[in-house]
Design a protein around this motif. Structure first.
Motif, PDB file in Angstrom:
ATOM      1  N   TYR A   1       0.828  -1.206   0.000  1.00 26.54           N
ATOM      2  CA  TYR A   1       0.000   0.000   0.000  1.00 26.54           C
ATOM      3  C   TYR A   1       0.864   1.257   0.000  1.00 26.54           C
ATOM      4  O   TYR A   1       1.909   1.301   0.657  1.00 26.54           O
ATOM      5  CB  TYR A   1      -0.897   0.029   1.233  1.00 26.54           C
TER       6      TYR A   1
ATOM      7  N   GLN B   1      -0.433   7.527   1.281  1.00 25.64           N
ATOM      8  CA  GLN B   1      -1.884   7.463   1.447  1.00 25.64           C
ATOM      9  C   GLN B   1      -2.272   6.845   2.785  1.00 25.64           C
ATOM     10  O   GLN B   1      -3.184   7.315   3.451  1.00 25.64           O
ATOM     11  CB  GLN B   1      -2.516   6.667   0.304  1.00 25.64           C
TER      12      GLN B   1
ATOM     13  N   PHE C   1      -6.187   1.937  -0.970  1.00 29.47           N
ATOM     14  CA  PHE C   1      -4.914   2.606  -1.204  1.00 29.47           C
ATOM     15  C   PHE C   1      -4.304   2.076  -2.494  1.00 29.47           C
ATOM     16  O   PHE C   1      -4.496   0.903  -2.841  1.00 29.47           O
ATOM     17  CB  PHE C   1      -3.943   2.343  -0.041  1.00 29.47           C
TER      18      PHE C   1
END
Length: 191
Positions: free
Chosen positions: A22, A26, A56
């Protein structure tokens, strides 16, 4: 910022440089927002639904998805408890029970449908879909949880896995996933 053991400032391990994880930027931005609201209810609000549905971007060398997902599950449960407590404080326990009863009734309406009839089929004959047998068996367990209090946790629903089949041999994935999100919402509000 990173720690000497390779963890990022958010406390999550990173995957290998060539692997997908991820987006750290974010994840950190969302976690900061959630933490701020958890610590101060006057901060911009974050809901349990928002935590459950956040996504994400995948980036090379990003955060380990399983670690982030586990943290999001705990965070969702914390926000669901907070939302329940706020509703009870503002409107009373009867309002909370009505809300839970309404959602349980909606979910039950789909669960009592016949095997093979609980969800729609994909619109494309070549689209991946979830095995009707797997989903129907899981729905029987969910109905037993709702009607008889059989043991089941929100984590079991969050991590449910169904075999993939093609087209109308299965149920449309997005509809099943949306339904399971509502089941998690109910379970988190009850627990």
């Amino acid at each position: 910022m990173a720690y000497s053991d390779g963890r990022a400032a958010a406390g999550f391990d990173r995957v290998a440089r060539g692997d997908l994880g991820y987006s750290p930027r974010q994840v950190e931005k969302f976690m900061e927002r959630a933490r701020a609201y958890l610590e101060d209810s006057s901060a911009p609000p974050v809901t349990s639904r928002e935590v459950r549905t956040v996504s994400f971007d995948a980036v090379r060398g990003g955060f380990d998805a399983s670690e982030v997902d586990a943290a999001l599950d705990r965070l969702e449960d914390a926000f669901a408890r907070r939302e329940r407590d706020e509703l009870i404080t503002e409107s009373g326990e009867e309002a909370w029970l009505r809300e839970i009863g309404q959602l349980a009734g909606i979910l039950r309406g789909r669960l009592v449908r016949s095997d093979g009839e609980r969800f729609r089929r994909p619109s494309s004959a070549k689209a991946p879909s979830y095995s009707t047998d797997d989903v129907d068996a899981f729905c029987v367990r969910l109905l037993d949880y709702l009607e008889h209090g059989s043991p089941m946790s929100a984590d079991e629903v969050r991590t449910a896995v169904f075999r993939t089949v093609t087209g109308d041999e299965g149920y449309e994935e997005t509809q099943v996933d949306a339904f399971l999100d509502r089941v998690v919402e109910l379970m988190a509000a009850i627990d």
